[in-house]
Design an enzyme around this catalytic site. Structure first.
Site, PDB file in Angstrom:
ATOM      1  N   GLU A  83     -25.008 -12.147 -10.856  1.00  0.00           N
ATOM      2  CA  GLU A  83     -25.654 -10.840 -11.069  1.00  0.00           C
ATOM      3  C   GLU A  83     -26.992 -11.002 -11.791  1.00  0.00           C
ATOM      4  O   GLU A  83     -27.073 -11.694 -12.802  1.00  0.00           O
ATOM      5  CB  GLU A  83     -24.724  -9.953 -11.912  1.00  0.00           C
ATOM      6  CG  GLU A  83     -25.306  -8.603 -12.305  1.00  0.00           C
ATOM      7  CD  GLU A  83     -25.599  -7.705 -11.103  1.00  0.00           C
ATOM      8  OE1 GLU A  83     -24.694  -7.555 -10.262  1.00  0.00           O
ATOM      9  OE2 GLU A  83     -26.730  -7.188 -11.013  1.00  0.00           O
ATOM     10  N   ASP A 136     -27.089 -29.066 -12.333  1.00  0.00           N
ATOM     11  CA  ASP A 136     -28.387 -29.506 -11.792  1.00  0.00           C
ATOM     12  C   ASP A 136     -29.290 -30.121 -12.844  1.00  0.00           C
ATOM     13  O   ASP A 136     -30.271 -30.781 -12.495  1.00  0.00           O
ATOM     14  CB  ASP A 136     -29.134 -28.303 -11.178  1.00  0.00           C
ATOM     15  CG  ASP A 136     -28.388 -27.733  -9.985  1.00  0.00           C
ATOM     16  OD1 ASP A 136     -28.772 -26.648  -9.528  1.00  0.00           O
ATOM     17  OD2 ASP A 136     -27.429 -28.369  -9.530  1.00  0.00           O
TER      18      ASP A 136
HETATM   19  O1  F6P Z   1     -26.774 -24.041  -9.679  1.00  0.00           O
HETATM   20  C1  F6P Z   1     -25.731 -24.909  -9.511  1.00  0.00           C
HETATM   21  C2  F6P Z   1     -25.356 -24.987  -8.071  1.00  0.00           C
HETATM   22  O2  F6P Z   1     -24.167 -25.674  -7.994  1.00  0.00           O
HETATM   23  C3  F6P Z   1     -26.400 -25.649  -7.185  1.00  0.00           C
HETATM   24  O3  F6P Z   1     -26.432 -27.033  -7.361  1.00  0.00           O
HETATM   25  C4  F6P Z   1     -25.914 -25.220  -5.839  1.00  0.00           C
HETATM   26  O4  F6P Z   1     -26.909 -25.325  -4.845  1.00  0.00           O
HETATM   27  C5  F6P Z   1     -25.561 -23.762  -6.114  1.00  0.00           C
HETATM   28  O5  F6P Z   1     -25.142 -23.711  -7.476  1.00  0.00           O
HETATM   29  C6  F6P Z   1     -24.474 -23.214  -5.226  1.00  0.00           C
HETATM   30  O6  F6P Z   1     -24.411 -21.832  -5.520  1.00  0.00           O
HETATM   31  P1  F6P Z   1     -23.083 -20.968  -5.215  1.00  0.00           P
HETATM   32  O7  F6P Z   1     -22.037 -21.387  -6.190  1.00  0.00           O
HETATM   33  O8  F6P Z   1     -23.548 -19.543  -5.443  1.00  0.00           O
HETATM   34  O9  F6P Z   1     -22.695 -21.263  -3.801  1.00  0.00           O
END
Ligand code: F6P
Length: 375
Positions: A78, A154
């Protein structure tokens, strides 16, 4: 809001990671044990603040969670200040209009401030990545007493040398790469493993070195297929029967890097591969004729118990937040700078991403052991 803190809210926001519960435990045990504060858990990140979805935490909630993966509070992506594009033209029903007004973000920050007051929160502690701490900065500007903690696998949060979650993900990815060596060796193959890390290649760099990757692709160093082929063929000529290629999900070719961001995104979405790892594997196979296979490690990098380093780091960040609450230090994010845990203004963190600098020492370290960055 100002004055001393007797009762505060805590939330976890954005992608989860190992160490979130360790951090929650660090904040809560110190805040309640040392400063007698009351802790209100906010469910599913900033969404819980908008919906006033909360649970007062008792000691039973935050003991025994040091080693537990995920977050006991839940999370969301959010973004309360994100104003959605108005739908062009067209009549809207009253209900749809009311909903779109709320969705447009006009009301969300106001709702949050109202709920903070209604919940009698003297301050907020938010655990999250770039987006979360940017929202925290905007709330601080609205007068909310808020403290950020740097969370993400990250490791791309500006102002802190390391975020919690990162080293656990490096451990998970390194172990996976170790396992790929044996099967690549058995079948004389090129193994491509795709890791998380959209904007920055920290995870691929560290896990690539730890796992002995022969080629490491990161967003900061665009690659060419010819350079990939050269590296792989050189290894083959030296009698190496297999190769391991570690690819950050945000890696790109030199041609892509030359495109404007929007066009690059559109260009990638139009490609026939589900993700960059598959594309690189296909490019390698076409250019070299070498049999290639792909592993996308995905959410395994975010799952399960935190490693020892992250348990310590998350606990240290958490207790630092409790101390900041007790001293009325707000509008800042806890940060690791060198070997010291300090804090920096949220204003310096907001809207930034920490990418790998071209002179980062580990880039030379990798090259010295013969690793190629595909350039
Ligand atoms: O920000 C951390 C992360 O794991 C990134 O490395 C990855 O691209 C993204 O979140 C994935 O996002 P979601 O959990 O919204 O699919």
């Amino acid at each position: 809001m100002s004055g001393s803190v007797t009762r505060f809210g805590i939330l976890t926001s954005g992608g989860d990671c190992p160490g979130l519960n360790a951090a929650i435990r660090g904040v809560a045990k110190a805040a309640s044990g040392m400063y007698g504060m009351e802790i209100v858990g906010i469910i599913n990140g900033y969404r819980g603040l908008i919906d006033a979805d909360t649970r007062t935490l008792s000691s039973g909630d935050f003991s025994g969670i040091l080693t537990v993966g995920g977050t006991i509070l839940g999370s969301s992506r959010e973004k309360p200040f994100k104003v959605r594009e108005q739908q062009p033209g067209g009549l809207q029903s009253d209900a749809a209009k009311r909903r779109s007004d709320a969705d447009l973000g006009k009301d969300k920050p106001e709702l949050i401030k109202k709920n903070i007051e209604a919940l009698r929160l003297d301050a907020l502690v938010v655990l999250g990545g770039n987006g979360t701490n940017t929202t925290a900065h905007l709330l601080a500007r609205e007068g909310v007493n808020i403290i950020g903690l740097p969370k993400t696998i990250d490791n791309d949060i500006f102002g802190t040398d390391v975020s919690f979650g990162f080293h656990s993900a490096v451990d998970i990815a390194s172990e996976a790469i170790d396992r790929l060596h044996s099967t690549a060796n058995s079948h004389n193959r090129v193994m491509v493993i795709e890791l998380m890390g959209h904007k920055a290649g920290w995870l691929a760099l560290y896990a690539g070195i730890a796992g002995g990757g022969d080629i490491i692709l990161i967003p900061e160093i665009p690659y060419t297929v010819s350079a990939l082929a050269r590296s792989l063929e050189k290894r083959r000529s030296e009698g190496k029967k297999f190769s391991i290629v570690v690819v950050a999900e945000g890696s790109m070719s030199e041609a892509e890097a030359a495109l404007p961001k929007k066009e690059r995104k559109k260009n990638r979405e139009s490609m026939p591969w589900p993700s960059i790892g598959y594309r690189v594997a296909s490019e390698i196979q076409s250019a070299t004729g070498m049999e290639t296979r792909v592993t996308v490690l995905g959410y395994l990098q975010r799952g399960g118990t935190p490693g020892a380093y992250d348990r310590v780091l998350a606990t240290a960040f958490g207790t630092t937040a409790a101390e900041m609450l007790s001293k009325g230090i707000f509008g800042r994010m806890a940060a690791m700078v060198g070997s010291t845990i300090t804090s920096i203004p949220l204003a310096e963190v907001a809207d930034k991403t920490k990418t790998i600098p071209p002179d980062y020492p580990l880039l030379a370290t990798a090259e010295r052991v013969g690793t190629s960055f595909g350039n």
